[in-house]
Scaffold this motif. Structure first.
Motif, PDB file in Angstrom:
ATOM      1  N   LEU A 150       4.294  10.090  -7.374  1.00 42.95           N
ATOM      2  CA  LEU A 150       5.177  10.415  -8.505  1.00 42.95           C
ATOM      3  C   LEU A 150       4.371  10.728  -9.760  1.00 42.95           C
ATOM      4  N   VAL A 151       3.320   9.981  -9.993  1.00 41.57           N
ATOM      5  CA  VAL A 151       2.465  10.238 -11.160  1.00 41.57           C
ATOM      6  C   VAL A 151       1.832  11.619 -11.038  1.00 41.57           C
ATOM      7  N   ILE A 152       1.371  11.965  -9.854  1.00 40.05           N
ATOM      8  CA  ILE A 152       0.767  13.284  -9.639  1.00 40.05           C
ATOM      9  C   ILE A 152       1.803  14.386  -9.867  1.00 40.05           C
ATOM     10  N   GLN A 153       3.033  14.149  -9.440  1.00 39.00           N
ATOM     11  CA  GLN A 153       4.098  15.134  -9.675  1.00 39.00           C
ATOM     12  C   GLN A 153       4.339  15.327 -11.167  1.00 39.00           C
ATOM     13  N   VAL A 154       4.337  14.236 -11.917  1.00 33.27           N
ATOM     14  CA  VAL A 154       4.523  14.325 -13.370  1.00 33.27           C
ATOM     15  C   VAL A 154       3.370  15.118 -13.985  1.00 33.27           C
ATOM     16  N   GLN A 155       2.160  14.802 -13.581  1.00 38.51           N
ATOM     17  CA  GLN A 155       1.004  15.526 -14.115  1.00 38.51           C
ATOM     18  C   GLN A 155       1.104  17.024 -13.808  1.00 38.51           C
ATOM     19  N   GLY A 156       1.506  17.350 -12.576  1.00 44.75           N
ATOM     20  CA  GLY A 156       1.651  18.755 -12.200  1.00 44.75           C
ATOM     21  C   GLY A 156       2.711  19.454 -13.031  1.00 44.75           C
ATOM     22  N   ALA A 157       3.831  18.779 -13.247  1.00 43.07           N
ATOM     23  CA  ALA A 157       4.899  19.367 -14.060  1.00 43.07           C
ATOM     24  C   ALA A 157       4.423  19.597 -15.487  1.00 43.07           C
TER      25      ALA A 157
ATOM     26  N   ASP B 128       0.830  -1.206   0.000  1.00 44.09           N
ATOM     27  CA  ASP B 128       0.000   0.000   0.000  1.00 44.09           C
ATOM     28  C   ASP B 128       0.863   1.253   0.000  1.00 44.09           C
ATOM     29  N   ALA B 129       1.916   1.250   0.799  1.00 41.26           N
ATOM     30  CA  ALA B 129       2.813   2.408   0.862  1.00 41.26           C
ATOM     31  C   ALA B 129       3.517   2.620  -0.476  1.00 41.26           C
ATOM     32  N   GLU B 130       3.922   1.541  -1.119  1.00 36.83           N
ATOM     33  CA  GLU B 130       4.586   1.648  -2.424  1.00 36.83           C
ATOM     34  C   GLU B 130       3.624   2.186  -3.481  1.00 36.83           C
ATOM     35  N   ARG B 131       2.385   1.712  -3.471  1.00 37.50           N
ATOM     36  CA  ARG B 131       1.389   2.241  -4.419  1.00 37.50           C
ATOM     37  C   ARG B 131       1.160   3.728  -4.186  1.00 37.50           C
ATOM     38  N   ALA B 132       1.083   4.145  -2.935  1.00 36.47           N
ATOM     39  CA  ALA B 132       0.885   5.562  -2.618  1.00 36.47           C
ATOM     40  C   ALA B 132       2.065   6.396  -3.100  1.00 36.47           C
ATOM     41  N   ARG B 133       3.271   5.874  -2.923  1.00 30.28           N
ATOM     42  CA  ARG B 133       4.470   6.591  -3.368  1.00 30.28           C
ATOM     43  C   ARG B 133       4.497   6.732  -4.889  1.00 30.28           C
ATOM     44  N   LEU B 134       4.148   5.650  -5.586  1.00 33.78           N
ATOM     45  CA  LEU B 134       4.130   5.705  -7.048  1.00 33.78           C
ATOM     46  C   LEU B 134       3.036   6.643  -7.544  1.00 33.78           C
ATOM     47  N   LEU B 135       1.894   6.629  -6.882  1.00 30.70           N
ATOM     48  CA  LEU B 135       0.817   7.547  -7.255  1.00 30.70           C
ATOM     49  C   LEU B 135       1.273   8.990  -7.062  1.00 30.70           C
TER      50      LEU B 135
END
Length: 67
Positions: free
Chosen positions: A39-46, A30-37
């Motif tokens: 990162l995806v949100i950071q990419v979307q923001g960028a 669960d923690a790994e999925r949250a961390r990867l999510l």
């Protein structure tokens, strides 16, 4: 009869240990999925902010981790 009781307690302890390990593995996943999510949100923001270089850096980091 006490030997049988001790056996049952040993089996129950073993089963509880298995459940505890599975819970710990689930929490890590669960923690790994949250961390990867995140990162995806950071990419979307960028990308929204038109910062392709930052998005590419994050994606490169993600690719390294997944390979």
């Amino acid at each position: 009869m006490k030997g049988l009781d001790a056996h049952h307690y040993a089996v129950m302890d073993s089963y509880q240990d298995l459940i505890d390990r599975e819970d710990a593995q689930s929490a890590l996943a669960d923690a790994e999925r949250a961390r990867l999510l995140d990162l995806v949100i950071q990419v979307q923001g960028a990308l929204v902010l038109n910062q392709q270089d930052i998005a590419m850096c994050i994606l490169n980091q993600l690719e390294k981790e997944l390979s």
